[in-house]
Scaffold this motif. Structure first.
Motif, PDB file in Angstrom:
ATOM      1  N   VAL A  53      27.589  20.525  17.553  1.00 58.38           N
ATOM      2  CA  VAL A  53      26.136  20.800  16.441  1.00 58.38           C
ATOM      3  C   VAL A  53      25.342  20.242  15.979  1.00 58.38           C
ATOM      4  O   VAL A  53      24.631  19.655  16.233  1.00 58.38           O
ATOM      5  N   ILE A  54      25.906  18.947  14.734  1.00 61.22           N
ATOM      6  CA  ILE A  54      25.936  18.285  14.174  1.00 61.22           C
ATOM      7  C   ILE A  54      25.220  17.045  14.970  1.00 61.22           C
ATOM      8  O   ILE A  54      24.048  16.617  14.897  1.00 61.22           O
ATOM      9  N   ALA A  89      17.040  14.677  16.896  1.00 56.71           N
ATOM     10  CA  ALA A  89      15.306  13.777  16.167  1.00 56.71           C
ATOM     11  C   ALA A  89      15.967  12.601  16.383  1.00 56.71           C
ATOM     12  O   ALA A  89      14.178  12.555  16.491  1.00 56.71           O
ATOM     13  N   GLU A  93      17.329  26.700  15.074  1.00 58.83           N
ATOM     14  CA  GLU A  93      18.220  27.257  16.021  1.00 58.83           C
ATOM     15  C   GLU A  93      19.216  26.865  17.026  1.00 58.83           C
ATOM     16  O   GLU A  93      20.530  27.000  17.622  1.00 58.83           O
ATOM     17  N   LEU A  94      19.632  25.065  15.991  1.00 57.44           N
ATOM     18  CA  LEU A  94      21.258  24.858  16.633  1.00 57.44           C
ATOM     19  C   LEU A  94      22.098  25.277  16.140  1.00 57.44           C
ATOM     20  O   LEU A  94      23.008  25.462  16.308  1.00 57.44           O
ATOM     21  N   ALA A  95      21.460  25.701  14.928  1.00 59.39           N
ATOM     22  CA  ALA A  95      23.124  26.871  13.746  1.00 59.39           C
ATOM     23  C   ALA A  95      22.867  28.044  14.367  1.00 59.39           C
ATOM     24  O   ALA A  95      24.541  29.068  14.193  1.00 59.39           O
ATOM     25  N   VAL A 129      21.823  17.667  16.318  1.00 59.88           N
ATOM     26  CA  VAL A 129      20.916  17.737  15.683  1.00 59.88           C
ATOM     27  C   VAL A 129      20.343  16.340  15.462  1.00 59.88           C
ATOM     28  O   VAL A 129      18.990  16.097  15.804  1.00 59.88           O
ATOM     29  N   SER A 148      14.821  22.771  16.520  1.00 57.59           N
ATOM     30  CA  SER A 148      15.080  22.555  14.995  1.00 57.59           C
ATOM     31  C   SER A 148      16.633  23.084  15.098  1.00 57.59           C
ATOM     32  O   SER A 148      17.287  23.713  15.352  1.00 57.59           O
ATOM     33  N   PRO A 149      16.876  22.471  13.403  1.00 56.61           N
ATOM     34  CA  PRO A 149      18.091  23.009  13.019  1.00 56.61           C
ATOM     35  C   PRO A 149      18.819  24.440  13.141  1.00 56.61           C
ATOM     36  O   PRO A 149      20.493  24.733  13.135  1.00 56.61           O
TER      37      PRO A 149
END
Length: 403
Positions: free
Chosen positions: A260-261, A268, A285-287, A264, A282-283
Motif C-alpha cells: 500500500v505504501i 503520486a 482510500e489506500l488506507a 501511494v 488518495s492515501p
C-alpha cells in the motif's frame, strides 16, 4: 476469577509461541527478503503496465498527427472517392498494378485497388468491389487501415443516400436507424481500465504473502519431527495454533502495508493525465484498501494453516497452497470479464465482496462503514471456523505422525 486467569495464561502462551515463530522467521532472512520483494514486484508490474499503456497512447497520438498515406490503384476511376479521402486528411498516392507485390514485399504498408470498370459501374448505379490490400500481422498499420476503411464506408453511405434522393426515395427507408454513441462513464471509471489488474494483485498478495512460512510452521515442523516436541509442552493446541497463526497473519499485514505504501508513491508519480484520465486515489482510500486486505488476511492465513496441516511434507504443503491461489481467481475473473455485473449479495461472498469494496475504493464509489463491517464479519466467521477445525485436528495421530 479462574476464567480470567485461564484467559491470561492462554494469551501469555500464545505470545510466547508468537515470539518464538517470529525469531525463526527473522533467522530465515532469505525467505523473509523474498516475501518482502513480492509487493515490490506486484507494484512494479502495475507501474510498468501503466507506463506501457501511456507510451503506446502517446505513440498512437503521434502517428495520428501524421498524414495517413494511401496508395491507390485506379484513382482516376472514382474521383469523388479520392476527393472525399483527401478532404479528410488522407494523402493519396497513385501507384501501378504492382501494388499487391509491393505490399507483400513491405515496400507499401497497404493499398486500395479500384477496378478498371469502376467508373462505368458507378455511372450506371451498379455495385463496385474495392480491394484493400494489407498485411494483418503488421500491428503498426491497423490504426491507419481502420481510418481508411471507416472513411470509405462513410462515402459509401453518402453516395447511397444521394442515389435514393435522385430517384425520389427518402434515405430513411434504407437506413431507419442511426446510432450516436454517448459515453457516460466518468474519468475515474475510464481509469479503471488502466487499473484493472490492481485488485487482483492486491488480493493475491493477501493469499501468497505468508504461504512459505505457514507451510514451514505446520508441515515443516512435522517433517523435521519437531511437532511432537511442541505438543508435549504445557502449551495447549489452541495456544500453539493461534501463536503460529498470529505470525503468519502479522507477516501478511506487513507485506500488505509495504504494498500500500508503494502504491501511494506510484499514484503520486505515474502520469495518468497523459491518458486523459483522472485517477484520483488518495492515501486515505489506500488506507481503506489496507483495512480490506487485513480482513482478507484473516481468511487467507487460516486457510493456509488448515491446508498445510494435512500435507505430509513441506513440499506437499507448498503444492497444495499453490492450488489454493485458484480460489480467489474464480471471482476475480468473473468480475473481470463481467465488469457491469453487480448484486448486493456479492458483498457477502468471500473474496468477491473484498474485490467489490477495493474496486469502489479505487474508483471513488459510495462506501459506508457497513461495507467494511460485512467483509470483516464474513472473514472473521470463516477464519474462526477454520482455526477451530485446525485446533481440533492438531493432536490426532494422522496429523502428528502422517499415518
Amino acid at each position: 476469577m479462574r476464567n480470567s486467569f485461564n484467559l491470561t495464561e492462554l494469551l501469555n502462551k500464545i505470545a510466547i509461541v508468537f515470539r518464538k515463530e517470529w525469531r525463526d522467521s527473522l533467522r530465515d532472512s532469505k525467505s523473509l527478503r523474498m516475501t518482502l520483494l513480492m509487493p515490490v514486484y506486484f507494484v512494479g508490474v502495475f507501474v510498468a503496465s501503466s507506463l506501457f499503456i501511456i507510451h503506446m497512447s502517446n505513440q498512437s497520438k503521434a502517428t495520428n498527427n501524421e498524414p495517413i498515406k494511401l496508395a491507390v490503384v485506379g484513382a482516376e476511376q472514382l474521383p469523388s472517392l479520392i476527393d472525399w479521402l483527401q478532404e479528410r486528411g488522407v494523402q493519396v498516392d497513385a501507384v501501378g498494378d504492382d501494388a499487391y507485390q509491393k505490399v507483400e514485399t513491405g515496400e507499401l504498408g497497404y493499398a486500395l485497388v479500384i477496378p478498371k470498370d469502376a467508373h462505368e459501374k458507378f455511372a450506371t448505379g451498379e455495385s463496385i468491389e474495392l480491394a484493400l490490400v494489407f498485411d494483418a500481422t503488421n500491428n503498426k498499420l491497423q490504426g491507419g487501415i481502420h481510418f481508411v476503411r471507416q472513411q470509405i464506408w462513410s462515402w459509401n453511405g453518402r453516395m447511397g443516400s444521394l442515389r435514393l434522393l435522385s430517384r425520389g426515395i427518402s434515405p430513411g427507408i434504407a437506413n431507419p436507424v442511426y446510432i450516436r454513441d454517448l459515453n457516460i462513464a466518468s474519468d475515474e471509471k475510464m481509469g479503471f481500465f488502466v487499473m484493472g489488474s490492481l485488485p487482483m494483485l492486491l488480493i493475491l498478495t493477501a493469499f501468497m504473502a505468508s504461504v512459505g512460512f505457514s507451510a514451514d510452521m505446520t508441515a515443516g515442523e512435522r517433517e523435521r519431527r519437531s511437532l511432537e516436541s511442541l505438543l508435549i509442552t504445557p502449551a495447549s493446541s489452541t495456544a500453539l495454533v493461534l501463536g503460529k497463526w498470529c505470525n503468519s497473519f502479522s507477516l501478511t499485514l506487513m507485506v500488505s502495508l509495504v504494498e500500500v505504501i508503494l502504491l501511494v508513491v506510484a499514484f503520486a508519480y505515474v502520469p495518468f493525465k497523459e491518458l486523459g484520465l483522472r485517477v484520483d486515489v488518495s492515501p486515505l482510500e489506500l488506507a481503506g484498501v489496507f483495512v480490506v486486505l487485513a480482513s482478507l488476511a484473516l481468511l487467507a492465513t487460516s486457510l493456509q494453516f488448515l491446508i498445510s496441516l494435512f500435507a505430509r511434507s513441506f513440499k506437499d504443503a507448498q503444492t497444495y497452497m499453490g492450488l489454493m491461489i485458484f480460489i480467489p481467481m474464480v471471482p476475480l475473473f468473473y468480475t473481470l470479464f463481467n465488469p457491469s455485473a453487480y448484486a448486493d449479495w456479492f458483498r457477502w461472498v468471500p473474496v468477491l465482496g473484498h474485490q467489490v469494496l477495493i474496486k469502489d475504493l479505487l474508483l471513488g464509489g459510495t462506501i459506508t462503514a457497513t461495507h467494511f463491517a460485512q467483509v470483516w464479519l464474513v472473514s472473521g466467521v470463516l477464519a474462526c471456523a477454520l482455526l477451530a477445525y485446525t485446533i481440533q485436528q492438531l493432536r490426532k495421530p494422522k496429523i502428528v505422525y502422517g499415518v
